[in-house]
Scaffold this motif. Structure first.
Motif, PDB file in Angstrom:
ATOM      1  N   ALA A 116      62.740   5.439  37.565  1.00 27.74           N
ATOM      2  CA  ALA A 116      63.944   6.727  36.860  1.00 27.74           C
ATOM      3  C   ALA A 116      65.008   6.914  38.765  1.00 27.74           C
ATOM      4  O   ALA A 116      65.807   6.928  38.717  1.00 27.74           O
ATOM      5  N   ASP A 122      72.532   1.862  34.811  1.00 28.28           N
ATOM      6  CA  ASP A 122      72.207   2.445  33.744  1.00 28.28           C
ATOM      7  C   ASP A 122      70.706   1.316  33.633  1.00 28.28           C
ATOM      8  O   ASP A 122      71.530  -0.157  33.200  1.00 28.28           O
ATOM      9  N   ASP A 382      82.219   5.172  28.367  1.00 28.75           N
ATOM     10  CA  ASP A 382      81.227   5.888  29.752  1.00 28.75           C
ATOM     11  C   ASP A 382      82.182   5.341  30.449  1.00 28.75           C
ATOM     12  O   ASP A 382      83.124   3.679  30.470  1.00 28.75           O
ATOM     13  N   SER A 435      71.911   5.872  41.528  1.00 27.18           N
ATOM     14  CA  SER A 435      72.750   6.896  40.293  1.00 27.18           C
ATOM     15  C   SER A 435      72.833   6.444  38.643  1.00 27.18           C
ATOM     16  O   SER A 435      73.557   7.374  38.103  1.00 27.18           O
ATOM     17  N   ARG A 437      71.450   5.713  34.854  1.00 28.91           N
ATOM     18  CA  ARG A 437      70.350   7.192  33.975  1.00 28.91           C
ATOM     19  C   ARG A 437      69.540   5.942  33.230  1.00 28.91           C
ATOM     20  O   ARG A 437      70.179   4.441  33.180  1.00 28.91           O
ATOM     21  N   ILE A 444      70.723   9.046  26.255  1.00 29.53           N
ATOM     22  CA  ILE A 444      70.289   8.890  27.400  1.00 29.53           C
ATOM     23  C   ILE A 444      68.795   9.557  27.833  1.00 29.53           C
ATOM     24  O   ILE A 444      68.777  10.384  26.669  1.00 29.53           O
ATOM     25  N   THR A 445      68.375   9.537  28.928  1.00 34.14           N
ATOM     26  CA  THR A 445      67.125   9.884  29.073  1.00 34.14           C
ATOM     27  C   THR A 445      66.655  10.791  30.283  1.00 34.14           C
ATOM     28  O   THR A 445      66.726  12.312  30.390  1.00 34.14           O
ATOM     29  N   THR A 446      67.773  10.348  30.795  1.00 35.72           N
ATOM     30  CA  THR A 446      68.113  10.903  32.233  1.00 35.72           C
ATOM     31  C   THR A 446      70.014  11.766  32.225  1.00 35.72           C
ATOM     32  O   THR A 446      71.029  11.394  31.733  1.00 35.72           O
ATOM     33  N   PRO A 447      70.826  12.791  32.918  1.00 37.87           N
ATOM     34  CA  PRO A 447      71.920  13.099  32.833  1.00 37.87           C
ATOM     35  C   PRO A 447      72.357  12.392  34.246  1.00 37.87           C
ATOM     36  O   PRO A 447      72.306  11.843  34.647  1.00 37.87           O
ATOM     37  N   SER A 448      74.471  12.426  33.550  1.00 44.08           N
ATOM     38  CA  SER A 448      74.502  11.942  34.571  1.00 44.08           C
ATOM     39  C   SER A 448      75.279  12.877  35.730  1.00 44.08           C
ATOM     40  O   SER A 448      74.653  13.926  35.705  1.00 44.08           O
TER      41      SER A 448
END
Length: 453
Positions: A116, A122, A382, A435, A437, A444-448
């Motif tokens: 993470a 990504d 993206d 940075s 994701r 996606i699991t984590t935000p941009s």
């Protein structure tokens, strides 16, 4: 309106080929593509040089990161730095050779926690299909893995045991109930057992120990079990050109099967590999020059869908570079950072356009795993983009690679094409601020990250 970022250039690789365009990015996505000269306004503006092409970020769906458990072989920080340096903005991590392997939801969560805060690009994840975990497949699918990998012979690590063909069929039937994909390391264990020994430093002996017949038999099993179950199946790292007619026929018959190959099978060939050069050991093996040319033809006619790295690193010690024993050395080629220039160098010699290379290494891998917003410079996608100088050149120096271990089959090789800049969601990948994701099937699991400025 003003955009977070505007990229202007005479050579923008759009879905219609190279075009003079301006690309507007807001919130990490491409929201405008207009003719060059329209004067889009941006908080940041990137002007390409005349020798530069804007490409979509590559998507590499076959990467062994090995963390946790064998982080001395690689790791999320080093692997994703190398990916970005090579123009790869999305990787999908294999379920081995980490400990634990990704064969249940608990192991997937371990990987996600480790990745993470280390990812510079990504990252998505494959699940594993091994004896006894059929009950875990649906849970992993619901948690967002992109499909399931199995081996039809020993994987090289004891914690990820193989399925036999009947076990693969049973798991395929289960996966068909929720339309998940089985991806297969296709070499037949009995054929390998009956082949000559791989011991010693002679490459010819190693090649004889992994015959084409072993690969052909296993691919035939994958085809038939996919035919019987109706499941989606994907053949990993095709090295035997003998298998291409089988794959083409199966598709014409309506079997839901796809296939990939790798840069080492497209750029290297057995006749040039020196005895003791265990940097070149991989399974299935690098075969003859004539075989390599037929793999290129398989790409051109669509039998092979995509090109991915099968980045399978280890420590230098495990490669046994001092003894050159192919029987005992770890099998795997590290090429995550080099894939684009490797393939481009060979493609241009054959008169193949950069556009085709990008489709094989970005668009089609994205399609394979259902990442509909990646792999192309297109509206709504993206803003993962690469500034590439296709006519520039360099010589491979292991010390300049970001892989954790400076072991490469390409040392001293002169390559065309230099990645000058990589952007993830419209932001430069700087190699110091992760940075990336964490991706999951369908989201996606984590935000941009927040936009700059």
């Amino acid at each position: 309106m003003s955009y977070d970022l505007v990229v202007r250039g005479r050579r923008i690789m759009t879905t219609a080929g190279e075009q003079p365009r301006e690309v507007g990015v807001t919130g990490g996505r491409i929201v405008a593509i207009e003719p060059l000269g329209n004067g889009l306004d941006g908080t940041r503006v990137l002007e390409l040089g005349d020798d530069e092409v804007l490409l979509p970020g590559l998507v590499d769906t076959h990467v062994h990161v090995n963390e946790p458990g064998r982080t001395e072989w690689e790791g999320f920080a080093s692997a994703t730095r190398a990916a970005a340096a090579g123009g790869v903005t999305t990787i999908v991590d294999m379920p081995l050779n980490s400990i634990p392997p990704t064969v249940d939801v608990a192991a997937l969560e371990v990987k996600r926690k480790v990745a993470a805060d280390q990812a510079f690009v990504d990252v998505g994840f494959w699940g594993g299909a091994v004896p006894g975990n059929q009950g875990d497949l649906r849970g992993l699918h619901d948690e967002g893995v992109f499909g399931f990998k199995c081996f039809l012979l020993h994987s090289g690590v004891d914690e990820f045991p193989p399925l036999d063909a009947d076990g693969m069929e049973r798991d395929m039937a289960e996966l068909a109930t929720f339309d998940a994909m089985m991806i297969v390391h296709a070499e037949d264990s009995r054929a390998i057992d009956n082949a000559p020994s791989a011991g010693g430093a002679r490459y010819s002996s190693f090649l004889a120990s992994r015959p084409r017949g072993a690969e052909n038999l296993a691919i035939a099993e994958v085809i038939e079990r996919a035919r019987w179950t109706g499941a989606r199946a994907h053949v990993l790292h095709v090295s035997s050109s003998d298998a291409l007619p089988m794959l083409a026929t199966a598709r014409r018959d309506g079997v839901r099967i796809t296939a990939e190959t790798c840069p080492h099978y497209l750029t290297l060939f057995a006749e040039e590999i020196a005895d003791g050069a265990t940097t070149h050991k991989c399974c299935p093996p690098i075969r003859e020059a004539s075989n390599r040319e037929l793999l290129w033809q398989g790409l051109l006619d669509g039998t092979i869908d995509c090109i991915v790295s099968d980045h399978s690193p280890s420590t230098a010690e495990l490669k046994l570079l001092d003894t050159g024993d192919f029987g005992q050395a770890w099998g795997g080629v590290s090429s995550l950072q080099l894939g684009l220039p490797l393939v481009w160098t060979e493609a241009r010699r054959r008169g193949i356009a950069l556009e085709r290379v990008v489709e094989w290494m970005a668009g089609r891998p994205a399609d394979l795993v259902g990442l509909s917003g990646k792999g192309r410079v297109a509206l709504g996608h993206d803003a993962d983009m690469v500034v590439f100088a296709p006519d520039d050149a360099f010589v491979v120096d292991p010390a300049r690679l970001h892989h954790k271990n400076p072991v490469t089959a390409y040392e001293g090789r002169s390559l065309s094409g230099v990645v000058r800049r990589t952007l993830l969601a419209g932001r430069d990948v700087d190699g110091s601020t992760p940075s990336g994701r964490l991706l999951r099937r369908g989201g996606i699991t984590t935000p941009s990250p927040a936009p700059e400025g």
